[in-house]
Design a protein around this motif. Structure first.
Motif, PDB file in Angstrom:
ATOM      1  N   SER A  77       0.849  -1.171   0.000  1.00 25.04           N
ATOM      2  CA  SER A  77       0.000   0.000   0.000  1.00 25.04           C
ATOM      3  C   SER A  77       0.891   1.230   0.000  1.00 25.04           C
ATOM      4  O   SER A  77       2.049   1.171   0.383  1.00 25.04           O
ATOM      5  CB  SER A  77      -0.896  -0.026   1.216  1.00 25.04           C
ATOM      6  N   ASP A  80       1.303   3.655   1.830  1.00 25.84           N
ATOM      7  CA  ASP A  80       1.965   4.116   3.056  1.00 25.84           C
ATOM      8  C   ASP A  80       3.241   3.346   3.348  1.00 25.84           C
ATOM      9  O   ASP A  80       3.941   3.631   4.295  1.00 25.84           O
ATOM     10  CB  ASP A  80       1.013   4.002   4.230  1.00 25.84           C
ATOM     11  N   ARG A  87       0.125  -5.770   4.537  1.00 23.97           N
ATOM     12  CA  ARG A  87      -0.704  -4.603   4.843  1.00 23.97           C
ATOM     13  C   ARG A  87      -2.084  -4.904   4.314  1.00 23.97           C
ATOM     14  O   ARG A  87      -2.220  -5.403   3.214  1.00 23.97           O
ATOM     15  CB  ARG A  87      -0.165  -3.376   4.110  1.00 23.97           C
ATOM     16  N   ASN A  88      -3.094  -4.548   5.055  1.00 23.46           N
ATOM     17  CA  ASN A  88      -4.439  -4.704   4.526  1.00 23.46           C
ATOM     18  C   ASN A  88      -4.648  -3.677   3.432  1.00 23.46           C
ATOM     19  O   ASN A  88      -4.068  -2.599   3.466  1.00 23.46           O
ATOM     20  CB  ASN A  88      -5.455  -4.515   5.631  1.00 23.46           C
ATOM     21  N   PHE A  89      -5.491  -4.041   2.488  1.00 24.50           N
ATOM     22  CA  PHE A  89      -5.776  -3.100   1.423  1.00 24.50           C
ATOM     23  C   PHE A  89      -6.592  -1.938   1.993  1.00 24.50           C
ATOM     24  O   PHE A  89      -7.228  -2.062   3.032  1.00 24.50           O
ATOM     25  CB  PHE A  89      -6.571  -3.780   0.311  1.00 24.50           C
ATOM     26  N   SER A  90      -6.571  -0.874   1.248  1.00 24.53           N
ATOM     27  CA  SER A  90      -7.359   0.276   1.699  1.00 24.53           C
ATOM     28  C   SER A  90      -8.844  -0.076   1.616  1.00 24.53           C
ATOM     29  O   SER A  90      -9.246  -1.007   0.927  1.00 24.53           O
ATOM     30  CB  SER A  90      -7.067   1.467   0.801  1.00 24.53           C
ATOM     31  N   LYS A  91      -9.619   0.685   2.300  1.00 21.52           N
ATOM     32  CA  LYS A  91     -11.054   0.434   2.315  1.00 21.52           C
ATOM     33  C   LYS A  91     -11.620   0.505   0.908  1.00 21.52           C
ATOM     34  O   LYS A  91     -12.439  -0.314   0.508  1.00 21.52           O
ATOM     35  CB  LYS A  91     -11.736   1.475   3.202  1.00 21.52           C
ATOM     36  N   GLN A  92     -11.174   1.509   0.208  1.00 23.61           N
ATOM     37  CA  GLN A  92     -11.674   1.685  -1.157  1.00 23.61           C
ATOM     38  C   GLN A  92     -11.356   0.469  -2.010  1.00 23.61           C
ATOM     39  O   GLN A  92     -12.191   0.005  -2.784  1.00 23.61           O
ATOM     40  CB  GLN A  92     -11.017   2.905  -1.804  1.00 23.61           C
ATOM     41  N   ALA A  93     -10.133  -0.001  -1.848  1.00 20.58           N
ATOM     42  CA  ALA A  93      -9.715  -1.147  -2.651  1.00 20.58           C
ATOM     43  C   ALA A  93     -10.611  -2.346  -2.356  1.00 20.58           C
ATOM     44  O   ALA A  93     -11.129  -2.988  -3.265  1.00 20.58           O
ATOM     45  CB  ALA A  93      -8.259  -1.477  -2.359  1.00 20.58           C
ATOM     46  N   THR A  94     -10.781  -2.620  -1.066  1.00 19.49           N
ATOM     47  CA  THR A  94     -11.613  -3.754  -0.691  1.00 19.49           C
ATOM     48  C   THR A  94     -13.034  -3.575  -1.211  1.00 19.49           C
ATOM     49  O   THR A  94     -13.671  -4.529  -1.675  1.00 19.49           O
ATOM     50  CB  THR A  94     -11.645  -3.891   0.841  1.00 19.49           C
ATOM     51  N   CYS A 130      -8.015   0.002  -7.808  1.00 19.11           N
ATOM     52  CA  CYS A 130      -7.775  -0.188  -6.369  1.00 19.11           C
ATOM     53  C   CYS A 130      -6.340   0.136  -5.944  1.00 19.11           C
ATOM     54  O   CYS A 130      -6.014   0.063  -4.768  1.00 19.11           O
ATOM     55  CB  CYS A 130      -8.080  -1.627  -5.974  1.00 19.11           C
TER      56      CYS A 130
END
Length: 400
Positions: free
Chosen positions: A156, A158, A254-261, A289
């Motif tokens: 991601s 960040d 890293r978890n994906f961003s909210k938008q991506a998910t 994404c």
DNA sequence: AAGGATGATTTAGC
DNA sequence: GCTAAATCATCCTT
């Protein structure tokens, strides 16, 4: 130990020189180097004279003195050296010994010349170059390595923080490597000049040919380059460890961003009957994404398997997305058809699908008004992968 | 800290 | 090469 080479090289020469009154070298001694000397060899009459005996005894004496010079004290030796230097036979003897050394030196050279470049060293060099440790300047190599490593693991945005961390550590390694390398090079050249001076100095009293000096320099360089190889090796190790620490995507998940998910889920639930995005769809999703295509593939792989394993758990989520897509659909188009996939054979799965209307149980009712979602998914029941099916089967019904 | 969620990797089948 | 399934390693919520 390096100094020993000339001494030991000297030994055999002297040994041979001692018994070599008839050696071919003697020839050139008089004919080439000492043309103006009293023509003792040109005159056969002198051979057996007192003069001849005297000079050969003379040579024997000189050699004997040379041989024993190292056993003496420094002052004594210096004095003797000086005396020997002034000896009238010195130039002649000197050139003979030079010639003999030259010959033995040549055969030695042939043995070790042209040693092929160490393949391991080449590998190390290439790696250091690729990692941006060796070679031109920072930036390019290191950055390229990072992006190459992350493109498959995807991070991601960040994660740039870690990238700079990685980069700073890498440049740290780089600077250590370079200072050490410089140190080695400096030490090498210092030592080389030292030895050369020493040999040059010694060449006044013992036979040291320029070629021999050259050879010695080569030996020194080889010794130092083997130390450099060790340095390169440990630098490589350090870089590998660093890479493993910072760039192993698995370690730094890293978890994906909210938008991506959200984007992925939207696609998934609106293609529930056949959630196998084509290559193009994957690329589109990846772009949308901000992740890589392989991450999209991973995500769909995980999603399918987890959805299938526990459809009930995902119902709520499914409804939400079904509602969402339905909403979008009605905004874009009033037609009663849903925009999504519903592929041809989708409706067959009895158990799976009740993702519409928040309602949990129901069924029987068919998708007629299901918000968007296509319930079921024959894919949940199939046990073989859909291969050919994936690419376009849903492409036809998907708006884009 | 425990346990679930989640992204990545591995293995095996086609 | 793509997928299902199992598994790993980390993140995140409780």
């Amino acid at each position: 130990m390096l100094q020993q080479q000339p001494l030991t090289g000297n030994g055999p020469s002297n040994g041979r020189g001692l018994g070599m009154s008839g050696h071919p070298g003697m020839h050139s001694l008089n004919s080439v180097h000492q043309p103006s000397q009293h023509r003792s060899d040109g005159d056969p009459g002198l051979e057996g004279t007192e003069n001849g005996h005297e000079s050969s005894r003379d040579i024997g004496d000189i050699l004997q003195q040379i041989m024993t010079i190292t056993d003496q004290s420094l002052d004594e030796a210096q004095a003797k050296k000086h005396a020997l230097n002034c000896h009238r036979m010195k130039p002649a003897l000197f050139s003979v010994l030079c010639e003999i050394k030259e010959k033995t030196g040549l055969s030695m050279r042939n043995n070790q010349e042209e040693e092929p470049q160490d393949p391991q060293l080449v590998r190390l060099d290439n790696m250091l170059l690729a990692e941006g440790v060796a070679g031109p300047e920072k930036g390019g190599g290191a950055a390229a390595a990072v992006s190459a490593a992350t493109s498959s693991g995807g991070m991601s945005p960040d994660s740039s923080l870690e990238h700079s961390d990685y980069k700073s550590k890498l440049s740290q390694i780089r600077s250590i490597y370079h200072t050490e390398l410089e140190k080695y090079e400096q030490a090498c050249s210092e030592f080389t000049t030292h030895v050369m001076n020493l040999l040059r100095e010694q060449s006044r009293t013992r036979p040291v040919s320029p070629r021999e000096i050259e050879r010695m320099v080569g030996i020194i360089h080889r010794k130092f380059s083997s130390i450099q190889t060790q340095l390169k090796q440990s630098t490589c190790e350090a870089v590998m460890i660093l890479r493993a620490r910072f760039l192993d995507a698995r370690r730094k998940r890293r978890n994906f961003s909210k938008q991506a998910t959200e984007g992925l889920n939207e696609y998934f639930y609106s293609h529930l009957s056949n959630p196998y995005p084509s290559e193009e769809a994957k690329e589109e999703l990846a772009k949308q994404c901000g992740i890589t295509v392989s991450q999209v593939s991973n995500w769909f792989g995980n999603k399918r398997i987890r959805y299938k394993k526990n459809i009930g758990k995902f119902q709520e989520e499914a409804n939400i997305y079904a509602m969402k897509t339905a909403l979008v659909a009605t905004q874009n188009d009033d037609s009663p058809h849903t925009p999504n996939s519903t592929g041809s054979g989708s409706f067959s799965l009895p158990g799976s699908a009740d993702l519409f209307l928040g309602g949990s149980q129901m069924n029987g009712e068919q998708p007629g008004y299901i918000l968007g979602g296509q319930t079921n998914g024959s894919w949940t029941g199939r046990n073989t992968s859909p291969h050919a099916a994936s690419p376009r089967s849903d492409g036809s019904d998907h708006s884009e």
